[in-house]
Design a protein around this motif. Structure first.
Motif, PDB file in Angstrom:
ATOM      1  N   VAL A 189       0.867  -1.181   0.000  1.00 19.88           N
ATOM      2  CA  VAL A 189       0.000   0.000   0.000  1.00 19.88           C
ATOM      3  C   VAL A 189       0.903   1.230   0.000  1.00 19.88           C
ATOM      4  N   PHE A 190       0.710   2.113  -0.970  1.00 19.28           N
ATOM      5  CA  PHE A 190       1.529   3.325  -0.978  1.00 19.28           C
ATOM      6  C   PHE A 190       0.699   4.505  -1.473  1.00 19.28           C
ATOM      7  N   ARG A 191       1.045   5.660  -0.981  1.00 18.87           N
ATOM      8  CA  ARG A 191       0.293   6.881  -1.258  1.00 18.87           C
ATOM      9  C   ARG A 191       1.112   7.807  -2.134  1.00 18.87           C
ATOM     10  N   GLN A 192       0.410   8.430  -3.107  1.00 21.36           N
ATOM     11  CA  GLN A 192       1.026   9.433  -3.970  1.00 21.36           C
ATOM     12  C   GLN A 192       0.385  10.776  -3.663  1.00 21.36           C
ATOM     13  N   GLY A 193       1.098  11.585  -2.892  1.00 18.38           N
ATOM     14  CA  GLY A 193       0.550  12.877  -2.500  1.00 18.38           C
ATOM     15  C   GLY A 193      -0.678  12.707  -1.615  1.00 18.38           C
ATOM     16  N   LYS A 194      -1.569  13.708  -1.665  1.00 20.18           N
ATOM     17  CA  LYS A 194      -2.764  13.687  -0.838  1.00 20.18           C
ATOM     18  C   LYS A 194      -3.985  13.144  -1.572  1.00 20.18           C
ATOM     19  N   LYS A 195      -3.874  12.964  -2.886  1.00 25.11           N
ATOM     20  CA  LYS A 195      -5.065  12.633  -3.660  1.00 25.11           C
ATOM     21  C   LYS A 195      -5.152  11.177  -4.109  1.00 25.11           C
ATOM     22  N   MET A 196      -4.030  10.452  -4.135  1.00 22.88           N
ATOM     23  CA  MET A 196      -4.076   9.105  -4.684  1.00 22.88           C
ATOM     24  C   MET A 196      -3.353   8.122  -3.773  1.00 22.88           C
ATOM     25  N   TYR A 245      -5.631  -1.652  -7.015  1.00 25.75           N
ATOM     26  CA  TYR A 245      -6.710  -0.697  -6.784  1.00 25.75           C
ATOM     27  C   TYR A 245      -6.103   0.697  -6.644  1.00 25.75           C
ATOM     28  N   LEU A 246      -6.770   1.668  -7.276  1.00 22.79           N
ATOM     29  CA  LEU A 246      -6.371   3.068  -7.180  1.00 22.79           C
ATOM     30  C   LEU A 246      -7.513   3.854  -6.539  1.00 22.79           C
ATOM     31  N   LYS A 247      -7.229   4.545  -5.442  1.00 18.22           N
ATOM     32  CA  LYS A 247      -8.208   5.389  -4.780  1.00 18.22           C
ATOM     33  C   LYS A 247      -7.857   6.850  -5.025  1.00 18.22           C
ATOM     34  N   ILE A 248      -8.819   7.596  -5.563  1.00 20.04           N
ATOM     35  CA  ILE A 248      -8.613   9.006  -5.892  1.00 20.04           C
ATOM     36  C   ILE A 248      -9.526   9.837  -5.011  1.00 20.04           C
ATOM     37  N   ASP A 252     -10.295  13.944  -3.065  1.00 20.79           N
ATOM     38  CA  ASP A 252     -10.235  15.404  -3.248  1.00 20.79           C
ATOM     39  C   ASP A 252     -10.626  15.841  -4.656  1.00 20.79           C
ATOM     40  N   LEU A 253     -11.589  15.151  -5.243  1.00 23.86           N
ATOM     41  CA  LEU A 253     -12.178  15.608  -6.512  1.00 23.86           C
ATOM     42  C   LEU A 253     -13.474  16.342  -6.200  1.00 23.86           C
ATOM     43  N   GLY A 254     -13.362  17.379  -5.407  1.00 24.15           N
ATOM     44  CA  GLY A 254     -14.573  18.035  -4.916  1.00 24.15           C
ATOM     45  C   GLY A 254     -15.291  17.091  -3.976  1.00 24.15           C
ATOM     46  N   PRO A 255     -16.579  16.855  -4.191  1.00 26.50           N
ATOM     47  CA  PRO A 255     -17.332  15.939  -3.314  1.00 26.50           C
ATOM     48  C   PRO A 255     -17.241  14.473  -3.751  1.00 26.50           C
ATOM     49  N   VAL A 256     -16.364  14.175  -4.704  1.00 26.39           N
ATOM     50  CA  VAL A 256     -16.339  12.841  -5.309  1.00 26.39           C
ATOM     51  C   VAL A 256     -15.056  12.100  -4.922  1.00 26.39           C
ATOM     52  N   GLU A 257     -15.216  10.805  -4.611  1.00 25.44           N
ATOM     53  CA  GLU A 257     -14.088   9.904  -4.429  1.00 25.44           C
ATOM     54  C   GLU A 257     -14.299   8.683  -5.316  1.00 25.44           C
ATOM     55  N   ILE A 258     -13.212   8.218  -5.932  1.00 28.76           N
ATOM     56  CA  ILE A 258     -13.300   7.130  -6.904  1.00 28.76           C
ATOM     57  C   ILE A 258     -12.350   5.999  -6.505  1.00 28.76           C
ATOM     58  N   THR A 259     -12.809   4.779  -6.647  1.00 32.05           N
ATOM     59  CA  THR A 259     -11.965   3.595  -6.524  1.00 32.05           C
ATOM     60  C   THR A 259     -12.042   2.830  -7.841  1.00 32.05           C
ATOM     61  N   ALA A 260     -10.894   2.653  -8.492  1.00 29.70           N
ATOM     62  CA  ALA A 260     -10.830   1.904  -9.748  1.00 29.70           C
ATOM     63  C   ALA A 260      -9.789   0.809  -9.595  1.00 29.70           C
TER      64      ALA A 260
END
Length: 327
Positions: free
Chosen positions: A196-203, A237-240, A242-250
């Motif tokens: 598990v690793f994080r890229q910045g605050k958004k991903m 799995y990629l979790k995104i 801070d897309l406004g009110p939206v969060e995405i898991t792909a």
């Protein structure tokens, strides 16, 4: 007890326990119909008489002891349940033993060991098409599960996790009319590695791979069949955020399963176990979205494919949910 005043005491030793008792209504009413001939009865008698209990009690008790130190935590627990059921041959007796130990020599490394042993003696479970009329069998089930886990903090935003499990489940069934016995066993090891690793605050990423290499076996008088029960998969799995009110898991996974389909036939199918297997490898995409509305309402949606393992594999490290939906 006020535990907070004792947080600085080491070792910290605590014990917990519980007990429960209940009674079940044994009036079968119209649930048991027709005539039944239980073991030992010379002629058929009304099922409501053959299957009714005078009374039904349930006792359930458990006790857990824990110990915590600066670098370790341990727990031992025992649970016992005895249930008479709502009719003849619906009894259930369960005993569970569990031990857990975790050790962290420093903040970067953590080791875990978990051992679980369970025993169950029961009547005809699951219930058949006519719940009030029993299928006269006795089931004795044993479970042994040993798991080891390792967690390593590689960097402030990167983690490595390893899980190794060995599991064995054995069930012996006895026909109460004929005395015939059959034994089914599912056993095998599984291993899984995840990063598990994080890229910045958004991903953030979750990447892993694992496998279970087991065997399912059924043995009775004049019949002994055995088949592979295996499962291999890799996933990402990629979790995104801070897309406004939206969060995405792909994400996506590649799963390969070999299932011993013929070892345990469907309930009440009258099919004889045989060496029939099912094998498939499949690519499975996954997508989930969460929307956080100003009214404090959350909307969630998910779509995914999954190729499920068969009998022996335990739930591993792969995320069990897509935006809150079980996969």
């Amino acid at each position: 007890l006020n535990v907070y005043t004792a947080l600085f005491d080491r070792p910290l030793i605590r014990a917990f326990g519980g007990i429960a008792y209940s009674q079940t209504d044994t009036d079968l009413g119209n649930l048991a119909t027709g005539l039944c001939q239980p073991p030992g009865a010379p002629v058929p008698i009304p099922c409501s008489d053959a299957n009714s209990l005078d009374d039904s009690d349930l006792w359930d008790g458990n006790i857990t002891g824990t110990m915590n130190g600066d670098h370790y935590a341990a727990a031992l627990s025992y649970e016992k349940l005895d249930n008479d059921g709502f009719r003849v041959n619906n009894q259930d007796s369960v005993a569970n033993y569990r031990g857990f130990f975790e050790y962290s020599p420093g903040y970067k490394d953590s080791y875990q060991l978990n051992v679980q042993i369970g025993r169950r003696d029961s009547g005809d479970f699951p219930l058949g098409d006519l719940p009030g009329n029993p299928f006269y069998q006795d089931l004795n089930t044993g479970l042994t599960n040993v798991g080891f886990g390792y967690h390593r903090i590689l960097a402030p935003g990167a983690h490595l996790v390893v899980s190794a499990i060995y599991s064995e489940t054995e069930q012996e069934g006895t026909n109460l009319f004929t005395g015939a016995k059959g034994t089914a066993t599912v056993e095998g090891p599984q291993l899984e590695v995840q990063s598990v690793f994080r890229q910045g605050k958004k991903m953030s990423w979750i990447v892993g791979a694992g496998g279970f290499d087991g065997e399912a076996d059924f043995e009775t008088t004049g019949l002994d069949v055995s088949e592979d029960d295996s499962y291999l998969n890799g996933y990402a799995y990629l979790k995104i955020r801070d897309l406004g009110p939206v969060e995405i898991t792909a994400g996506a996974s590649v799963d390969s399963v070999t299932a011993p389909s013929g070892i345990i036939p469907p309930e009440n199918s009258a099919m004889i176990p045989g060496e029939i297997d099912f094998s498939e490898t499949k690519f499975n995409p996954k997508l989930g979205v969460s929307v956080y509305l100003p009214s404090k309402t959350t909307l969630r949606a998910a779509g995914y494919y999954r190729l499920s393992p068969c009998l022996g594999r335990m739930q591993g490290l792969e995320p069990a949910q897509i935006r809150g939906f079980n996969q």
